[in-house]
Scaffold this motif. Structure first.
Motif, PDB file in Angstrom:
ATOM      1  N   ILE A  32     -48.519   4.854  19.930  1.00 14.06           N
ATOM      2  CA  ILE A  32     -47.872   4.451  18.364  1.00 14.06           C
ATOM      3  C   ILE A  32     -46.497   5.430  18.681  1.00 14.06           C
ATOM      4  CG2 ILE A  32     -47.498   4.869  16.029  1.00 14.06           C
ATOM      5  CD1 ILE A  32     -50.546   4.527  15.683  1.00 14.06           C
ATOM      6  N   GLU A  92     -41.449  -0.052  12.970  1.00 14.37           N
ATOM      7  CA  GLU A  92     -42.451  -0.093  14.397  1.00 14.37           C
ATOM      8  C   GLU A  92     -43.418   1.061  13.938  1.00 14.37           C
ATOM      9  OE1 GLU A  92     -41.640   0.914  18.860  1.00 14.37           O
ATOM     10  OE2 GLU A  92     -40.120   1.446  17.603  1.00 14.37           O
ATOM     11  N   ALA A 146     -47.536  -0.252  13.200  1.00  9.74           N
ATOM     12  CA  ALA A 146     -48.653   0.196  14.172  1.00  9.74           C
ATOM     13  C   ALA A 146     -49.895   0.755  13.627  1.00  9.74           C
ATOM     14  CB  ALA A 146     -47.968   1.043  15.380  1.00  9.74           C
TER      15      ALA A 146
END
Length: 188
Positions: A45, A150, A154
């Protein structure tokens, strides 16, 4: 509400997942610190090197002996009297995922004084990782709203607790302990 959020996070941790959660410092990415695959997910991640160690969180200093071989007496005093969040780097880590431990065998441990974290770790009965909720190399997000979409997309679960909190928090102070009790600052 807090109890329900702890239950949701517990389920994710027990299944090897990654949570995005509030801590006594900044928002963190957490997983079971004894699960190598879960720790690898956090590295993915963050897009960070797999040889970079993690800080782990515990709910009480009584559990230190489960994860480090030697605890200098000064460690208990430092924990007790610290006014701000304090991470202590101990030599000779044990009983943790190998990708949590530094190449020199050390591990950073913080005893949390935060309702959510404390109750979660107490119920989980294992340490959880704590690393800032950002892509490696990007600025550390100080508030939930600063965390990138983002990163949020994740993780396996985003804790719905303190998301609107705007208290100015910062990363913990980090001190390295030597077996004889000597210590030095890594980050103030």
């Amino acid at each position: 509400m807090l109890k329900q959020e702890i239950e949701k996070a517990l389920t994710v941790l027990k299944n090897g997942g990654v949570i995005l959660y509030p801590t006594d410092t900044v928002w963190g990415l957490g997983c079971d610190a004894t699960n190598e695959q879960a720790v690898a997910k956090i590295n993915d991640i963050k897009g960070r090197a797999s040889d970079k160690s993690f800080i782990i969180l515990l709910d009480t200093d009584a559990k230190l002996q489960s994860y480090v071989t030697e605890i200098p007496d000064v460690a208990y005093d430092l924990i007790e009297y610290a006014e701000n969040p304090l991470t202590l780097v101990f030599p000779n880590a044990k009983n943790l995922a190998k990708n949590v431990i530094n190449a020199d065998g050390s591990v950073g441990i913080r005893i949390v004084k935060h309702d959510f974290c404390n109750q979660l770790i107490q119920r989980f009965r294992k340490p959880i990782t704590s690393t800032s909720a950002n892509i490696s190399g990007q600025p550390t997000p100080l508030f939930f709203d600063d965390i990138s979409d983002e990163v949020k997309a994740a993780v396996d679960h985003i804790v719905d607790w303190e998301q609107g909190l705007k208290t100015n928090k910062k990363p913990s102070t980090i001190m390295k302990l030597a077996p004889g009790g000597q210590f030095s600052f890594i980050r103030r």
